[in-house]
Design an enzyme around this catalytic site. Structure first.
Site, PDB file in Angstrom:
ATOM      1  N   SER A 191       0.874  -1.175   0.000  1.00 21.55           N
ATOM      2  CA  SER A 191       0.000   0.000   0.000  1.00 21.55           C
ATOM      3  C   SER A 191       0.915   1.231   0.000  1.00 21.55           C
ATOM      4  CB  SER A 191      -0.836  -0.016   1.288  1.00 21.55           C
ATOM      5  OG  SER A 191      -1.432   1.229   1.532  1.00 21.55           O
ATOM      6  N   TYR A 228      -2.695  -0.659  10.368  1.00 24.56           N
ATOM      7  CA  TYR A 228      -2.603  -0.971   8.926  1.00 24.56           C
ATOM      8  C   TYR A 228      -1.242  -0.552   8.376  1.00 24.56           C
ATOM      9  CZ  TYR A 228      -4.038  -0.972   3.965  1.00 24.56           C
ATOM     10  OH  TYR A 228      -4.138  -1.204   2.609  1.00 24.56           O
TER      11      TYR A 228
HETATM   12  N1  LIG Z   1      -8.494  -0.410  -2.084  1.00 26.82           N
HETATM   13  C1  LIG Z   1      -7.482   0.380  -1.735  1.00 26.82           C
HETATM   14  O1  LIG Z   1      -7.592   1.623  -1.723  1.00 26.82           O
HETATM   15  C2  LIG Z   1      -6.145  -0.230  -1.385  1.00 26.82           C
HETATM   16  C3  LIG Z   1      -5.032   0.616  -1.355  1.00 26.82           C
HETATM   17  C4  LIG Z   1      -3.791   0.086  -1.035  1.00 26.82           C
HETATM   18  C5  LIG Z   1      -3.672  -1.265  -0.753  1.00 26.82           C
HETATM   19  N2  LIG Z   1      -4.762  -2.063  -0.793  1.00 26.82           N
HETATM   20  C6  LIG Z   1      -4.571  -3.484  -0.477  1.00 26.82           C
HETATM   21  O2  LIG Z   1      -5.013  -4.268  -1.572  1.00 26.82           O
HETATM   22  C7  LIG Z   1      -5.423  -5.545  -1.079  1.00 26.82           C
HETATM   23  C8  LIG Z   1      -6.802  -5.846  -1.650  1.00 26.82           C
HETATM   24  O3  LIG Z   1      -7.707  -4.894  -1.118  1.00 26.82           O
HETATM   25  P1  LIG Z   1      -9.069  -4.506  -1.850  1.00 26.82           P
HETATM   26  O4  LIG Z   1      -9.169  -3.041  -1.798  1.00 26.82           O
HETATM   27  O5  LIG Z   1      -9.175  -5.213  -3.141  1.00 26.82           O
HETATM   28  O6  LIG Z   1     -10.111  -5.059  -0.768  1.00 26.82           O
HETATM   29  P2  LIG Z   1     -11.368  -6.007  -0.877  1.00 26.82           P
HETATM   30  O7  LIG Z   1     -11.973  -5.993   0.479  1.00 26.82           O
HETATM   31  O8  LIG Z   1     -12.202  -5.656  -2.049  1.00 26.82           O
HETATM   32  O9  LIG Z   1     -10.711  -7.443  -1.164  1.00 26.82           O
HETATM   33  C9  LIG Z   1      -9.957  -8.098  -0.176  1.00 26.82           C
HETATM   34  C10 LIG Z   1     -10.218  -9.592  -0.296  1.00 26.82           C
HETATM   35  O10 LIG Z   1      -9.437 -10.245   0.717  1.00 26.82           O
HETATM   36  C11 LIG Z   1     -10.242 -11.211   1.338  1.00 26.82           C
HETATM   37  N3  LIG Z   1      -9.772 -11.464   2.696  1.00 26.82           N
HETATM   38  C12 LIG Z   1      -9.867 -10.637   3.777  1.00 26.82           C
HETATM   39  N4  LIG Z   1      -9.375 -11.246   4.858  1.00 26.82           N
HETATM   40  C13 LIG Z   1      -8.945 -12.465   4.469  1.00 26.82           C
HETATM   41  C14 LIG Z   1      -8.370 -13.567   5.142  1.00 26.82           C
HETATM   42  N5  LIG Z   1      -8.134 -13.531   6.468  1.00 26.82           N
HETATM   43  N6  LIG Z   1      -8.069 -14.671   4.433  1.00 26.82           N
HETATM   44  C15 LIG Z   1      -8.331 -14.736   3.103  1.00 26.82           C
HETATM   45  N7  LIG Z   1      -8.899 -13.737   2.412  1.00 26.82           N
HETATM   46  C16 LIG Z   1      -9.204 -12.615   3.087  1.00 26.82           C
HETATM   47  C17 LIG Z   1     -11.636 -10.605   1.338  1.00 26.82           C
HETATM   48  O11 LIG Z   1     -12.652 -11.588   1.545  1.00 26.82           O
HETATM   49  C18 LIG Z   1     -11.677  -9.970  -0.035  1.00 26.82           C
HETATM   50  O12 LIG Z   1     -12.131 -10.877  -1.028  1.00 26.82           O
HETATM   51  C19 LIG Z   1      -5.373  -5.455   0.444  1.00 26.82           C
HETATM   52  O13 LIG Z   1      -4.169  -6.046   0.894  1.00 26.82           O
HETATM   53  C20 LIG Z   1      -5.354  -3.968   0.708  1.00 26.82           C
HETATM   54  O14 LIG Z   1      -4.732  -3.649   1.928  1.00 26.82           O
HETATM   55  C21 LIG Z   1      -5.995  -1.589  -1.104  1.00 26.82           C
END
Ligand SMILES: NC(=O)c1ccc[n+]([C@@H]2O[C@H](COP(=O)([O-])OP(=O)(O)OC[C@H]3O[C@@H](n4cnc5c(N)ncnc54)[C@H](O)[C@@H]3O)[C@@H](O)[C@H]2O)c1
Length: 255
Positions: free
Chosen positions: A145, A158
């Site tokens: 991130s 986080y």
């Molecule tokens: N969306 C943003 O703005 C953003 C920015 C920077 C980083 N990220 C990172 O990107 C990654 C994906 O995030 P996203 O935005 O697509 O979120 P999201 O919530 O849409 O998807 C996350 C997925 O991870 C799964 N998950 C959560 N906990 C879990 C566990 N214990 N075991 C297995 N699966 C699990 C959820 O069920 C979901 O399908 C994350 O690591 C997040 O920190 C997101």
């Protein structure tokens, strides 16, 4: 890029939603097989392709659950070429300081989950390179991130977890380079996924303040999940064959 994925098998964790789901869609027509792990009980619908295998109800923070899933995956696909860890959580309600329970759960999923998945994959790589000589190249992509590189208010747990996984990427890149594994971290900026939408809805970042936050981004918009997925696809591919140990921001020029 297309040919570099032929006959390759990739695991995507957290692939039922957001960036992970977008990564699965990006890889669909490229890979021989994609194995998709998620804690959710409900795999995404409308996948007609027969090269995608879903593993629901798997919590990446739990070793036993992840080990069993890897065994099932290896029974179907004895050679794994890539691992993408998109499984992650972010608290959507801000309290300062965050409760211990928040810290423990965020570290368990984001940090220990990356450790647990990553070490299963590393053991697989060691098992296929017993003589120390790589027979084929492999790639691990960890989703960090912007919070892997900067601190963010109300997101101490986080931020800690995302700094920690950058450390894993850097150490594993060194340890496994001579076994043909590249390890990189993608550092997305704010990306329009269910996780981010929940944060927007709960944090009070509405209307004027949302506009101010977007204005901090030179490209003046949030990322689409497909824009993160295309960087993940690049790092998995042979087009990135000399890139390892790097943190790659995909953030519209935010920093
Ligand atoms: N969306 C943003 O703005 C953003 C920015 C920077 C980083 N990220 C990172 O990107 C990654 C994906 O995030 P996203 O935005 O697509 O979120 P999201 O919530 O849409 O998807 C996350 C997925 O991870 C799964 N998950 C959560 N906990 C879990 C566990 N214990 N075991 C297995 N699966 C699990 C959820 O069920 C979901 O399908 C994350 O690591 C997040 O920190 C997101």
């Amino acid at each position: 890029m297309t040919t570099s994925f032929q006959n390759k098998t990739v695991i995507v964790a957290g692939g039922f939603s957001g960036i992970g789901l977008s990564t699965v869609i990006h890889l669909l027509d490229l890979c021989e097989a994609i194995h998709v792990i998620d804690v959710s009980d409900f795999p995404p619908s409308n996948f007609a392709q027969d090269n995608v295998y879903f593993y629901p109800s798997v919590d990446v923070s739990l070793r036993e659950s992840v080990s069993q899933t890897f065994k099932s995956i290896l029974a179907r696909s004895p050679r794994i070429h890539g691992l993408v860890n998109c499984a992650g959580i972010s608290p959507s309600i801000a309290t300062i300081p965050e409760p211990d329970a928040t810290f423990d759960r965020v570290m368990a999923v984001n940090c220990r989950g990356t450790w647990t998945l990553g070490t299963e994959f590393l053991r697989h790589i060691q098992s296929i390179h017993k003589d120390g000589l790589p027979t084929y190249s492999t790639s691990m992509v960890i989703i960090g991130s912007s919070a892997s590189m900067r601190g963010y208010r109300s997101l101490a747990a986080y931020t800690c977890s995302k700094h920690a996984v950058l450390g894993l990427a850097r150490a594993w890149a060194l340890e496994y380079a001579q076994m043909g594994l590249r390890v990189n971290l993608v550092a997305p900026g704010s990306t329009m996924t269910p996780m981010f939408q929940a944060q927007l809805a709960n944090s009070g970042l509405r209307n004027e303040s949302t506009l101010q936050a977007v204005a901090q981004i030179p490209m003046a918009r949030w990322a689409e999940p497909s824009e993160i997925a295309s960087m993940i696809g690049f790092l998995l591919s042979d087009a990135a064959s000399y890139i390892t140990g790097q943190a790659i921001p995909v953030n519209g020029g935010e920093f």
